[in-house]
Structure formats: structure tokens, C-alpha cells
Motif scaffolding. Structure first.
Motif, PDB file in Angstrom:
ATOM      1  N   THR A   1       0.779  -1.240   0.000  1.00 39.29           N
ATOM      2  CA  THR A   1       0.000   0.000   0.000  1.00 39.29           C
ATOM      3  C   THR A   1       0.808   1.287   0.000  1.00 39.29           C
ATOM      4  O   THR A   1       0.271   2.343  -0.342  1.00 39.29           O
ATOM      5  N   ALA A   2       2.096   1.239   0.367  1.00 47.82           N
ATOM      6  CA  ALA A   2       2.833   2.485   0.583  1.00 47.82           C
ATOM      7  C   ALA A   2       3.009   3.290  -0.702  1.00 47.82           C
ATOM      8  O   ALA A   2       2.812   4.508  -0.710  1.00 47.82           O
ATOM      9  N   ARG A   3       3.403   2.630  -1.790  1.00 50.73           N
ATOM     10  CA  ARG A   3       3.597   3.351  -3.040  1.00 50.73           C
ATOM     11  C   ARG A   3       2.293   3.940  -3.576  1.00 50.73           C
ATOM     12  O   ARG A   3       2.253   5.129  -3.923  1.00 50.73           O
ATOM     13  N   PRO A   4       1.188   3.161  -3.656  1.00 53.93           N
ATOM     14  CA  PRO A   4      -0.075   3.780  -4.076  1.00 53.93           C
ATOM     15  C   PRO A   4      -0.512   4.916  -3.162  1.00 53.93           C
ATOM     16  O   PRO A   4      -1.045   5.922  -3.631  1.00 53.93           O
ATOM     17  N   MET A   5      -0.279   4.763  -1.840  1.00 49.85           N
ATOM     18  CA  MET A   5      -0.667   5.823  -0.923  1.00 49.85           C
ATOM     19  C   MET A   5       0.172   7.079  -1.151  1.00 49.85           C
ATOM     20  O   MET A   5      -0.345   8.201  -1.099  1.00 49.85           O
ATOM     21  N   ALA A   6       1.468   6.894  -1.417  1.00 49.05           N
ATOM     22  CA  ALA A   6       2.331   8.044  -1.688  1.00 49.05           C
ATOM     23  C   ALA A   6       1.866   8.791  -2.934  1.00 49.05           C
ATOM     24  O   ALA A   6       1.865  10.024  -2.975  1.00 49.05           O
ATOM     25  N   LYS A   7       1.463   8.039  -3.957  1.00 51.27           N
ATOM     26  CA  LYS A   7       0.961   8.687  -5.172  1.00 51.27           C
ATOM     27  C   LYS A   7      -0.378   9.361  -4.922  1.00 51.27           C
ATOM     28  O   LYS A   7      -0.631  10.468  -5.419  1.00 51.27           O
ATOM     29  N   LEU A   8      -1.256   8.696  -4.148  1.00 48.17           N
ATOM     30  CA  LEU A   8      -2.561   9.278  -3.844  1.00 48.17           C
ATOM     31  C   LEU A   8      -2.410  10.584  -3.066  1.00 48.17           C
ATOM     32  O   LEU A   8      -3.134  11.555  -3.307  1.00 48.17           O
ATOM     33  N   LEU A   9      -1.471  10.611  -2.147  1.00 50.98           N
ATOM     34  CA  LEU A   9      -1.226  11.808  -1.345  1.00 50.98           C
ATOM     35  C   LEU A   9      -0.387  12.850  -2.077  1.00 50.98           C
ATOM     36  O   LEU A   9      -0.156  13.940  -1.553  1.00 50.98           O
ATOM     37  N   LYS A  10       0.091  12.483  -3.268  1.00 55.40           N
ATOM     38  CA  LYS A  10       0.988  13.360  -4.029  1.00 55.40           C
ATOM     39  C   LYS A  10       2.226  13.708  -3.214  1.00 55.40           C
ATOM     40  O   LYS A  10       2.708  14.845  -3.228  1.00 55.40           O
ATOM     41  N   ALA A  11       2.723  12.692  -2.506  1.00 51.47           N
ATOM     42  CA  ALA A  11       3.919  12.851  -1.688  1.00 51.47           C
ATOM     43  C   ALA A  11       5.021  11.914  -2.156  1.00 51.47           C
ATOM     44  O   ALA A  11       5.910  11.563  -1.389  1.00 51.47           O
ATOM     45  N   ALA A  12       4.953  11.495  -3.428  1.00 50.97           N
ATOM     46  CA  ALA A  12       5.977  10.629  -4.006  1.00 50.97           C
ATOM     47  C   ALA A  12       6.733  11.388  -5.080  1.00 50.97           C
ATOM     48  O   ALA A  12       6.167  12.240  -5.778  1.00 50.97           O
ATOM     49  N   GLU A  13       8.018  11.079  -5.183  1.00 45.40           N
ATOM     50  CA  GLU A  13       8.781  11.652  -6.270  1.00 45.40           C
ATOM     51  C   GLU A  13       8.251  11.116  -7.595  1.00 45.40           C
ATOM     52  O   GLU A  13       7.782   9.981  -7.662  1.00 45.40           O
ATOM     53  N   PRO A  14       8.314  11.899  -8.643  1.00 40.16           N
ATOM     54  CA  PRO A  14       7.891  11.374  -9.952  1.00 40.16           C
ATOM     55  C   PRO A  14       8.798  10.230 -10.382  1.00 40.16           C
ATOM     56  O   PRO A  14       9.941  10.122  -9.930  1.00 40.16           O
ATOM     57  N   ASP A  15       8.275   9.363 -11.243  1.00 42.23           N
ATOM     58  CA  ASP A  15       9.087   8.269 -11.763  1.00 42.23           C
ATOM     59  C   ASP A  15      10.348   8.818 -12.405  1.00 42.23           C
ATOM     60  O   ASP A  15      10.315   9.827 -13.132  1.00 42.23           O
ATOM     61  N   ARG A  16      11.461   8.130 -12.168  1.00 39.48           N
ATOM     62  CA  ARG A  16      12.761   8.633 -12.637  1.00 39.48           C
ATOM     63  C   ARG A  16      12.976   8.241 -14.095  1.00 39.48           C
ATOM     64  O   ARG A  16      13.762   7.353 -14.427  1.00 39.48           O
ATOM     65  N   VAL A  17      12.259   8.922 -14.976  1.00 36.05           N
ATOM     66  CA  VAL A  17      12.319   8.605 -16.400  1.00 36.05           C
ATOM     67  C   VAL A  17      13.079   9.666 -17.187  1.00 36.05           C
ATOM     68  O   VAL A  17      13.294   9.505 -18.388  1.00 36.05           O
ATOM     69  N   GLY A  18      13.467  10.755 -16.521  1.00 38.95           N
ATOM     70  CA  GLY A  18      14.102  11.862 -17.227  1.00 38.95           C
ATOM     71  C   GLY A  18      15.612  11.745 -17.286  1.00 38.95           C
ATOM     72  O   GLY A  18      16.217  10.746 -16.877  1.00 38.95           O
ATOM     73  N   PHE A  19      16.258  12.810 -17.796  1.00 42.93           N
ATOM     74  CA  PHE A  19      17.700  12.828 -18.017  1.00 42.93           C
ATOM     75  C   PHE A  19      18.337  14.020 -17.302  1.00 42.93           C
ATOM     76  O   PHE A  19      17.863  15.153 -17.419  1.00 42.93           O
ATOM     77  N   LEU A  20      19.404  13.741 -16.567  1.00 37.72           N
ATOM     78  CA  LEU A  20      20.297  14.796 -16.104  1.00 37.72           C
ATOM     79  C   LEU A  20      21.334  14.992 -17.196  1.00 37.72           C
ATOM     80  O   LEU A  20      22.052  14.044 -17.548  1.00 37.72           O
TER      81      LEU A  20
END
Length: 609
Positions: free
Chosen positions: A384-403
Motif C-alpha cells: 500500500t505504501a507506493r499507491p498511498m504516496a501517489k494518492l497523497l501526491k507525496a511521491a517523487e515522480p518516476d525517474r524517467v528523465g535525463f540529467l
């Protein structure tokens, strides 16, 4: 099943590897599968009996392994991470700990008829979260930085504190059942804290000085560190029982916050060692718990678990975050995550045997109840932690970007094309003139080198999971990629083809081991790309379809050449074209390519000669 120690030890390794791999595939903490695997190969199948395999060495091995895990975790505790969270962390490991302790003790006393002294001991044992469960969970949940830092500090600091409280509770329990001596427990508390503090500081200072002065060669760095950890733990425990965990924690915090000490070199080895030890420990300790012991606890045990999760933890977080800058979403996520770990398992296993020999009522329930709490909290929060983090908008976005290292014309053109397609990017450069041009394009930037100490503390990499080294100088790119491998992984750092070609330039070339994966095409290095862009070439995006496939996209046209750079799948994930992997985008994908209008404009490296 054979009783050969070699087969059993090899089997533990195979089971641990399978559990870790399954957890990786399903993207849940491995601890869940390690616990279930331990129960399966232990009491269920009867293949593994840790007490028979290791004998009296089992708990010394467990103790030293926990010491290494705590030391590795404490090496990540840098004081700057708690900036603005100092009061929250202090409360979590002090007053908040007492709240959790009290709720747990009260619950087992009234619901499972534990005598008060045993209930107090259980409350102390299960008050800890611990890095062994928090660290894997954070990698999966990926909460926002304030929550992640608070949980990490809480987990690592509370482990030795909880272990000490458990030891004191045990000592007080035995003392009161024999001589009713309150003074003994108070003396033990002070002696344990002082001993652990002194040995931790001395060991940290000695090792730190040796590393700073260069007295230890690189080839002996890991061995020397491990030996010092073992020595600090063992000597501290010899002087004062159960002070060793505090000593190694203090030692790690000291090293992590002293300038000039190569902590990253130590961490790389310790993280691997901790993963091995963690996997083996959970299998061994779980193999000592029969499923029947868990089922015999009945519904009251589940009620205890519910009270710990939905009364104890919320009260603790409410007290600890009162008046802090954390918003309600971050506080709610902090309330949701509190799994129990290896210290609770190890300490309960050790004390259960001793208390049963003293014929303490309900002592036989201490170990299975502790494992029920561990399994229950890990299963619940893994799911439940990951879905809850997304529901609360308290999760970092998926790391799909580029530095992107560099803000030169090539980096700006590539960064802008990716950004316009919704791919997160951040350009880093020490050249303010180049960076200002990137900012005028609306691109996220960082002024400075991505390998500077300032960048370690201030560079925002949320949503960025890969590195593009697009600088003009190969050797600078090399340094950046070596550092980037630690954070992103060796398969997620990319660089342009080297600027020099031919046998005469081999002695100037960077070793491929340090280059990362090579982008795009042979000969399409920085200066070739730069010259093509200056000649009028453009970076464009093209949508593939059933009627316009990638093969047709690649077909040369009169007066036109195209060099594919990135392919973006329908979910928005961008994949770079590389020399080591053939990429075949499908209909529905978007291709980012360099389009050259003149057929005579071929990529040429001005330095190749």
C-alpha cells in the motif's frame, strides 16, 4: 534433505538470490519474500535448522551482521539532510518512541494477557523500524525528500536506541523477578550510553584520520573499515553489554559528517555486503519460527497489530511533527510507513530462549508475535505504501528523465527536443553564458558541476533516472560518468562517441569501462554534432505509424540525411539510440532525430586528423 553444511549454506544463497530477484521483478521490498522463504525452507519443509547448522555461533553471527548493517546505514546520515527536520527527528526517536512503546505494551497486556514486565519488553522490541526494512521500502515507494530523510534518520537512530531499551527492559525484568533492584537498570542505562558513545567516537576518529592521511591503501580500504567496525562493536560490548550497536552507529555518523573522508568508497562495498547479510539473516531467523506458532496467537494478535499501526504510529507522528514545516500529505505518508526489521527479530529471538528458561508466563509467544508484527507491517506497507504516496501526491515522480551535463549548443538542442516531448530534463553547466541560453529556452538548469559537493546537497534530481554526458571535453565527461554510475547505475549513463578516432589516437581515448554507454552513431561526437547544427541541421520529432515505419524513416532521401537520437514509446519513456543495442521503434512511437538537409553535410570530427 542432506545435512551437509556446504549444501545448506549454498542453498541459503540460492534462496536469497531468488527472493531478491522476485522482489525486483514485482517491485516490492525483498524482506517479504525473504521472511516467507525462511519459513518455507525451515519449519515447513524441514530443510534448514539454523541452530543445528551454526550452533552457539548463530547469535554472534547475527549480532555482527546487524552491526555492519547499522554502520552502513549510519554512513548515509548527513546532518544537512535534516535541515528543517531536526526537531521532527529528535521527537521521533525520543518522545515518539515512548508513545509507540506505551501503546504496544498496553495492547499486548490486555489482549494477550502478557504480564506487565513482558509487555514492556515487547513494546521496546517492536518500537524500532530499522534501516533493513526502511531502505528497501524507500527505494520502492520513493517518497518526497523530507519524508525520506525523516524515515531514514528515524530507522537508523532508533535501532540502537530500541535495542538498548529492550536490553534494559530485559535486565529490569530479570532483576525485579529476582532481587527487585531498580538501581541496576538505571546504572546499566547510563553505562551503556556512555560506553557506546565513547567507543564510537574513538573508532570513527581513528579510522577517519587514517583515511584522510592516506595511511590505508585503496586495496585495504574495505577490509580495514570492516575490521574496525567489528572491533568497535566487540570491544564496546565487552566493556558494557549491548552497547556495541550504539558504538557502530555513532562511528558511521561521525565518518559521514567529517570533511575529506572517502565515505562513498566505503559505502559501495558496505551496501553490497549489507544486502548479502540482510538476505541471509532474515532467512535464518524466519527459519526458526513455525507457522503454527503464528496461527496459535489468534485474533488478539491481529488486534495488537492494528493498534500499533492505527493508534501507536499516528500518535507518534502527530506528536513528532507538531509545529513542523511538513504539510498534511507528508505527515500522512510518514504515519503510513513504519515496518519493523531485523533488530526486532534478532533481539526477540535471543530473549525468548532466556525468558522461557526462567518460566516467564507467555514468554513462548514473544518470538512468534514479533515475527507476526514484522510480517504484517512489511506485507501491508509493501502493498500500500507506493499507491498511498501517489494518492497523497507525496511521491517523487518516476525517474524517467535525463540529467544532462552540459549547456552547450548540442546539449541545448537535445534537451529542448526531449523537454518538448514531456521528458523531464535538467541541464548542468559551470558556464553561466551557456546556461543562461538554456534558461531562455525554458529548460530546467543547475549552475555548477554535477560532481561538486554543492551539487550533492542541492542538485534536484527528482524524476531524473539517467545521465547524458554531453560536454565538450572527454575527460570531464569521464569524471562525471564515473560519479553518475553510483547514483544512476552503469547502464543508465551515456556519453557521445569520443572526439578522436583512428589507431594513432588510441592512447588519448578514455577506457570504455569509464565512458558509460555510447550514444547515437560512430563518428557522431560532440564536434560533429556541433558542426552539423551550425550548418543548419535541426533536431526534429517524427511520429511513426503503420503506414510510416521506422524502416521508412531511416531510408535516405535525395538531399536529406537523418540520424536517429531518441525513441519515445507511447507511455512517454524515452530510449536513446546507442552503439551497444539495436533499437527498433514500433508504430505509435515518436523518434527524435537530427535532420540534415544537404546530402553532402556528413558528420565530420575536426579533431579526427
Amino acid at each position: 534433505m542432506t545435512n551437509s553444511p556446504e549444501i545448506l549454506l549454498a542453498g541459503i544463497g540460492i534462496v536469497a538470490m531468488a527472493a531478491q530477484w522476485l522482489a525486483w521483478r514485482l517491485r516490492v521490498p525483498a524482506i517479504l519474500f525473504l521472511l516467507l522463504a525462511g519459513i518455507a525452507v525451515g519449519p515447513v519443509a524441514g530443510w534448514l535448522d539454523p541452530d543445528d547448522l551454526f550452533g552457539h555461533l548463530l547469535f554472534p553471527i547475527v549480532s555482527l551482521s546487524v552491526a555492519v548493517i547499522l554502520f552502513e546505514g549510519s554512513l548515509t546520515l548527513e546532518f544537512h539532510q535534516t535541515r528543517g527536520l531536526e526537531r521532527v527527528v529528535r521527537r521521533l526517536v525520543s518522545g515518539g518512541l515512548l508513545i509507540t512503546w506505551g501503546v504496544s505494551a498496553t495492547a499486548v497486556h490486555f489482549l494477550l494477557d502478557f504480564p506487565w514486565d513482558l509487555a514492556v519488553l515487547f513494546g521496546a522490541i517492536t518500537a524500532v523500524t530499522g534501516p533493513t526494512v526502511i531502505a528497501p521500502l524507500l527505494k520502492t515507494v520513493k517518497p518526497v525528500a523530507p519524508v525520506a530523510h525523516a524515515l531514514r534518520w528515524e530507522g537508523i537512530l532508533i535501532d540502537p536506541i530500541g535495542a538498548i531499551l529492550a536490553v534494559l527492559s530485559y535486565d529490569l525484568m530479570v532483576a525485579l523477578r529476582t532481587s527487585h533492584a531498580w538501581g541496576h537498570a538505571l546504572w546499566s542505562l547510563g553505562a551503556t550510553a556512555i560506553t557506546g558513545l565513547v567507543f564510537g567516537l574513538v573508532a570513527g576518529w581513528l579510522l577517519g584520520m587514517a583515511l584522510r592521511k592516506g595511511w590505508i591503501p585503496d586495496s585495504l580500504l574495505n577490509l580495514s573499515t570492516l575490521a574496525t567496525v567489528f572491533a568497535a562493536f566487540a570491544l564496546s560490548n565487552t566493556v558494557q553489554s549491548e552497547s556495541g550497536l550504539l558504538a557502530v552507529t555513532i562511528m558511521g555518523i561521525w565518518l559521514a559528517n567529517r570533511p575529506g573522508i572517502p565515505v562513498h568508497d566505503i559505502l559501495e562495498f558496505k551496501e553490497t555486503l549489507s544486502q548479502i547479510l540482510l538476505s541471509a539473516l532474515f532467512i535464518l531467523l524466519a527459519a526458526r519460527v513455525a507457522p503454527a506458532q503464528l496461527f496459535d496467537l489468534g485474533w488478539p494478535a491481529l488486534a495488537v497489530l492494528v493498534l500499533m499501526l492505527w493508534v501507536g504510529r499516528p500518535l507518534k507522528v502527530l506528536f513528532s511533527t507538531w509545529g513542523s514545516k511538513l504539510n498534511w500529505r507528508e505527515r500522512a505518508l510518514l504515519t503510513w510507513i513504519a515496518p519493523r526489521g531485523i533488530v526486532a527479530a534478532a533481539v526477540s529471538a535471543l530473549f525468548a530462549l532466556r525468558l522461557e528458561s526462567l518460566q516467564v508466563p507467555q514468554a513462548e509467544k514473544l518470538l512468534p508475535l514479533t515475527f507476526l508484527v514484522i510480517i504484517g507491517t512489511v506485507i501491508w506497507q509493501s502493498i500500500t505504501a507506493r499507491p498511498m504516496a501517489k494518492l497523497l501526491k507525496a511521491a517523487e515522480p518516476d525517474r524517467v528523465g535525463f540529467l544532462i551535463s552540459g549547456a552547450n549548443p548540442v546539449a541545448r538542442a537535445i534537451g529542448q527536443a526531449l523537454y518538448e516531448q514531456g521528458v523531464p530534463v535538467r541541464l548542468c553547466d559551470s558556464d553561466w553564458y551557456s546556461l543562461s541560453k538554456a534558461r531562455m529556452l525554458g529548460l530546467p538548469t543547475y549552475h555548477g558541476s554535477p560532481i561538486s559537493e554543492h551539487a550533492q546537497h542541492n542538485l534536484d534530481t527528482s524524476g531524473l533516472g539517467r545521465l547524458l554526458a554531453l560536454g565538450t571535453r572527454d575527460h570531464v565527461n569521464q569524471l562525471i560518468m564515473v560519479r553518475g554510475r553510483d547514483e544512476f547505475g552503469k547502464n543508465k549513463v551515456f556519453s557521445l562517441p569520443r572526439s578522436r578516432d583512428g589507431d594513432a589516437a588510441e592512447k588519448h581515448a578514455v577506457d570504455p569501462e569509464y565512458r558509460g554507454r555510447t550514444l547515437f552513431a560512430v563518428g557522431l561526437g560532440y564536434w560533429a554534432l556541433s558542426s552539423l547544427l551550425m550548418a543548419g541541421a535541426q533536431v526534429k520529432t517524427t511520429k511513426l505509424s503503420e503506414t510510416f515505419t521506422f524502416a521508412q524513416y531511416q531510408q535516405a532521401q535525395p538531399g536529406h540525411a537523418v540520424y536517429p537520437l531518441f525513441a519515445i514509446n507511447p507511455k512517454g519513456y524515452a530510449v536513446p539510440f546507442t552503439l551497444d543495442q539495436e533499437l527498433q521503434p514500433q508504430p505509435g512511437w515518436t523518434v527524435i532525430g537530427l535532420h540534415v538537409e544537404s546530402a553532402q553535410a556528413q558528420p565530420a570530427d575536426p579533431l579526427a586528423a
